[in-house]
Design a protein around this motif. Sequence first.
Motif, PDB file in Angstrom:
ATOM      1  N   PHE A  52     -18.569  20.790 -13.332  1.00  0.00           N
ATOM      2  CA  PHE A  52     -18.213  19.414 -13.003  1.00  0.00           C
ATOM      3  C   PHE A  52     -17.154  18.898 -13.978  1.00  0.00           C
ATOM      4  N   LYS A  76     -16.246  18.877  -8.442  1.00  0.00           N
ATOM      5  CA  LYS A  76     -17.363  19.769  -8.737  1.00  0.00           C
ATOM      6  C   LYS A  76     -17.127  21.118  -8.085  1.00  0.00           C
ATOM      7  N   PHE A  94     -19.520  24.484  -6.897  1.00  0.00           N
ATOM      8  CA  PHE A  94     -20.821  25.151  -6.789  1.00  0.00           C
ATOM      9  C   PHE A  94     -20.636  26.603  -6.372  1.00  0.00           C
ATOM     10  N   SER A  96     -24.000  23.111 -15.487  1.00  0.00           N
ATOM     11  CA  SER A  96     -25.437  23.352 -15.377  1.00  0.00           C
ATOM     12  C   SER A  96     -25.636  24.830 -15.045  1.00  0.00           C
ATOM     13  N   GLY A 132     -29.335  25.599 -12.102  1.00  0.00           N
ATOM     14  CA  GLY A 132     -30.031  24.387 -11.710  1.00  0.00           C
ATOM     15  C   GLY A 132     -30.655  23.612 -12.836  1.00  0.00           C
ATOM     16  N   ASN A 133     -30.399  24.024 -14.057  1.00  0.00           N
ATOM     17  CA  ASN A 133     -30.943  23.278 -15.195  1.00  0.00           C
ATOM     18  C   ASN A 133     -30.094  22.053 -15.499  1.00  0.00           C
ATOM     19  N   MET A 134     -30.433  21.388 -16.563  1.00  0.00           N
ATOM     20  CA  MET A 134     -29.781  20.125 -16.872  1.00  0.00           C
ATOM     21  C   MET A 134     -28.306  20.329 -17.212  1.00  0.00           C
ATOM     22  N   LEU A 135     -27.577  19.243 -17.074  1.00  0.00           N
ATOM     23  CA  LEU A 135     -26.160  19.270 -17.409  1.00  0.00           C
ATOM     24  C   LEU A 135     -25.952  19.328 -18.911  1.00  0.00           C
ATOM     25  N   PHE A 151     -22.762  18.705 -21.478  1.00  0.00           N
ATOM     26  CA  PHE A 151     -21.420  18.141 -21.481  1.00  0.00           C
ATOM     27  C   PHE A 151     -20.584  18.717 -22.616  1.00  0.00           C
ATOM     28  N   GLY A 152     -19.289  18.840 -22.353  1.00  0.00           N
ATOM     29  CA  GLY A 152     -18.348  19.135 -23.418  1.00  0.00           C
ATOM     30  C   GLY A 152     -18.079  17.893 -24.236  1.00  0.00           C
TER      31      GLY A 152
END
Lengths: 116, 112
Positions: free
Chosen positions: B34, B49, B51, B94, B97-100, B102-103
């Motif tokens: 993302f 995004k 996927f 992610s 499917g785990n949490m995001l 962030f950079g």
Amino acid sequence: SAVISQKPSRDICQRGTSLTIQCQVDSQVTMMFWYRQQPGQSLTLIATANQGSEATYESGFVIDKFPISRPNLTFSTLTVSNMSPEDSSIYLCSVVLAGGITGELFFGEGSRLTVL
Amino acid sequence: AQSVSQHNHHVILSEAASLELGCNYSYGGTVNLFWYVQYPGQHLQLLLKYFSGDPLVKGIKGFEAEFIKSKFSFNLRKPSVQWSDTAEYFCAVSWAGNMLTFGGGTRLMVKP
């Protein structure tokens, strides 16, 4: 998309006090999260708010400092307890919408907290 | 631990210049990728995004990003920036499917 309302939008607090931030979503959501964005830094996940049960905290965050409630699918609160100046940050509520994909987050406008 | 790196912390461009912001992530299998943008005084918004499928994805406002699996990269591009693109840009990943995660973010300033 969704409207994610956070209250308060900003506050100035004294050291040692506690503040509760509310997050209300106008759509059905599956997951709710609380993030922290410290000044000049990126977002760090505090915890996943679980409906009707204890939140799941990330490393470095504990329930005593950041108690979280989620009494229903669309509402959650985050409390910052016994605040110190290091807690000055923007606290962000984020959600995954029902029918959405994990990782595709929508964010509230954040609650800017300044601790003196 | 899984991590996301954005190498450019601050970027200053003139209007009409081309933009490329780097994003690399650590290895870890299947990823969702993302880019979020935060305009001054506004909340974070999803820019684009990825996927699966075509590794070149197009987002809002003329932005695009290319997923290069072999390089663990997901760089953001825009051929010609505008003053209104001044914002902070965050890459996020992610894993399975785990949490995001962030950079660190890139602050872009576009000079009129």
